[in-house]
Design an enzyme around this catalytic site. Structure first.
Site, PDB file in Angstrom:
ATOM      1  N   ASP A 145      47.395  47.624  49.709  1.00 18.70           N
ATOM      2  CA  ASP A 145      47.848  46.246  49.843  1.00 18.70           C
ATOM      3  C   ASP A 145      49.327  46.251  49.639  1.00 18.70           C
ATOM      4  O   ASP A 145      49.929  47.140  48.774  1.00 18.70           O
ATOM      5  CB  ASP A 145      46.825  45.000  49.001  1.00 18.70           C
ATOM      6  CG  ASP A 145      46.761  45.664  47.575  1.00 18.70           C
ATOM      7  OD1 ASP A 145      47.367  46.554  47.144  1.00 18.70           O
ATOM      8  OD2 ASP A 145      45.888  45.075  47.126  1.00 18.70           O
ATOM      9  N   HIS A 170      37.563  41.242  43.017  1.00 22.05           N
ATOM     10  CA  HIS A 170      38.415  41.562  44.370  1.00 22.05           C
ATOM     11  C   HIS A 170      38.573  43.066  44.325  1.00 22.05           C
ATOM     12  O   HIS A 170      38.867  43.633  43.192  1.00 22.05           O
ATOM     13  CB  HIS A 170      39.462  40.510  44.792  1.00 22.05           C
ATOM     14  CG  HIS A 170      40.823  40.690  43.769  1.00 22.05           C
ATOM     15  ND1 HIS A 170      41.388  39.895  42.933  1.00 22.05           N
ATOM     16  CD2 HIS A 170      41.322  42.082  43.331  1.00 22.05           C
ATOM     17  CE1 HIS A 170      42.294  40.504  42.321  1.00 22.05           C
ATOM     18  NE2 HIS A 170      42.563  41.484  42.471  1.00 22.05           N
ATOM     19  N   ASN A 218      37.930  38.851  39.340  1.00 18.72           N
ATOM     20  CA  ASN A 218      36.859  38.091  39.813  1.00 18.72           C
ATOM     21  C   ASN A 218      36.314  39.073  41.106  1.00 18.72           C
ATOM     22  O   ASN A 218      35.547  38.425  41.770  1.00 18.72           O
ATOM     23  CB  ASN A 218      37.522  36.943  40.759  1.00 18.72           C
ATOM     24  CG  ASN A 218      38.576  37.509  42.011  1.00 18.72           C
ATOM     25  OD1 ASN A 218      38.884  38.706  41.993  1.00 18.72           O
ATOM     26  ND2 ASN A 218      39.307  36.482  42.488  1.00 18.72           N
ATOM     27  N   GLU A 220      39.637  38.837  48.646  1.00 22.06           N
ATOM     28  CA  GLU A 220      39.065  37.914  47.311  1.00 22.06           C
ATOM     29  C   GLU A 220      37.821  37.241  47.831  1.00 22.06           C
ATOM     30  O   GLU A 220      37.266  37.745  48.971  1.00 22.06           O
ATOM     31  CB  GLU A 220      40.028  36.535  47.394  1.00 22.06           C
ATOM     32  CG  GLU A 220      41.587  36.857  47.126  1.00 22.06           C
ATOM     33  CD  GLU A 220      41.732  37.021  45.721  1.00 22.06           C
ATOM     34  OE1 GLU A 220      40.749  37.255  44.865  1.00 22.06           O
ATOM     35  OE2 GLU A 220      42.875  36.973  45.129  1.00 22.06           O
TER      36      GLU A 220
HETATM   37  C1  GLP Z   1      45.578  43.549  41.934  1.00 26.04           C
HETATM   38  C2  GLP Z   1      45.664  44.520  42.878  1.00 26.04           C
HETATM   39  C3  GLP Z   1      44.249  45.190  43.031  1.00 26.04           C
HETATM   40  C4  GLP Z   1      44.005  45.752  41.483  1.00 26.04           C
HETATM   41  C5  GLP Z   1      43.879  44.325  40.680  1.00 26.04           C
HETATM   42  C6  GLP Z   1      43.471  44.676  39.214  1.00 26.04           C
HETATM   43  O1  GLP Z   1      45.345  42.441  42.239  1.00 26.04           O
HETATM   44  N1  GLP Z   1      45.628  44.130  44.446  1.00 26.04           N
HETATM   45  O2  GLP Z   1      44.214  46.409  43.940  1.00 26.04           O
HETATM   46  O3  GLP Z   1      42.607  46.499  41.533  1.00 26.04           O
HETATM   47  O4  GLP Z   1      45.014  43.564  40.693  1.00 26.04           O
HETATM   48  O5  GLP Z   1      44.513  44.878  38.609  1.00 26.04           O
HETATM   49  P1  GLP Z   1      44.417  45.779  37.040  1.00 26.04           P
HETATM   50  O6  GLP Z   1      44.123  47.067  37.334  1.00 26.04           O
HETATM   51  O7  GLP Z   1      45.784  45.466  36.515  1.00 26.04           O
HETATM   52  O8  GLP Z   1      43.380  45.026  36.283  1.00 26.04           O
END
Ligand code: GLP
Length: 244
Positions: A67, A138, A136, A143
């Protein structure tokens, strides 16, 4: 689903990095689906270390990231292109032209997504997809409530995601409200999936996503339907999972 319980963040990162390096060794010309966020950082450091020791060669690897924020250029230090360059690609021998991240500067969402789907298709498909897990549920930027059948598309970020990601920006108002993301359909087409989770803050969503019903309300729950998923978590994130 295979579940690997690691003692701590360091060991979670090493175990996941081991799976990725096995993929590269077994198939040097492979396609890696890569993720951003704080969770995979330790994996990237580990892979860099092994590369520096001469144990890994990325020269034939293609990478396709999940993304990108819409509106951010690759030079913006909050963009996911910048994240990947500065935390991983700049330190290994992957060819930059073989690394793909959605084009955040393309204003025409339809065009940006169509082109990205084309890139995935032309690569021959993702061999191994690395995923983190949003608070959440995702994955990528898919989402809650998103249809499972989507490929790359433009999403409006959930308020909780904007808040969670604000920690990386000088101010919450600077967090983009939209992003381009591979869809659930694209993610599910990967041959192998490795999802990494750490910390107590993820314990509840891990239980709901992988031990509750499969529902678009918790996008990661769809991974229960994939035939080659490995969940690598530290003790804290897996604390509600019994029998490990
Ligand atoms: C972002 C990214 C996700 C990632 C998520 C969790 O929203 N788009 O790909 O998995 O954050 O992040 P973290 O690893 O910092 O908890």
């Amino acid at each position: 689903m295979r579940i690997i319980k690691a003692e701590d963040y360091y060991s979670m990162s090493r175990m996941a990095a081991n799976i990725i390096s096995a993929q590269i060794i077994m198939k040097p010309r492979c396609v890696l689906g890569l993720a951003t966020g704080s969770t995979p950082l330790g994996i990237y450091s580990q892979l860099i270390e092994w590369y520096k020791k001469g144990d890994l060669d990325f020269s034939e690897v293609t990478s396709i990231n999940l993304d990108e924020y819409k509106g951010l250029s690759g030079d913006n230090d909050q963009s996911y292109r910048y994240f990947m360059n500065t935390n991983f690609f700049d330190y290994i021998n992957i060819l930059k032209e073989n690394t793909y991240v959605p084009n955040g500067l393309e204003e025409d969402s339809e065009k940006a997504c169509r082109e990205y789907n084309q890139i995935i298709l032309q690569s021959g498909g993702v061999d191994l997809q690395l995923l983190g897990l949003g608070n959440n549920g995702h994955i990528g930027f898919n989402e809650p409530g998103e249809a499972f059948e989507k490929e790359t598309h433009c999403v409006k970020l959930a308020e909780s995601t904007v808040k969670a990601n604000a920690r990386f920006f000088a101010d919450e108002s600077l967090v983009p409200k939209e992003a381009y993301t591979m869809g659930i359909k694209s993610i599910m087409q990967a041959k192998k999936i490795v999802i990494v989770v750490n910390g107590e803050g993820k314990a509840d969503i891990v239980k709901q996503a992988f031990f509750g019903p499969v529902t678009p309300k918790i996008p990661a729950s769809v991974l229960q339907l994939h035939n080659d998923v490995t969940l690598v978590g530290d003790q804290e994130a897996l604390k509600y999972i019994e029998g490990l």
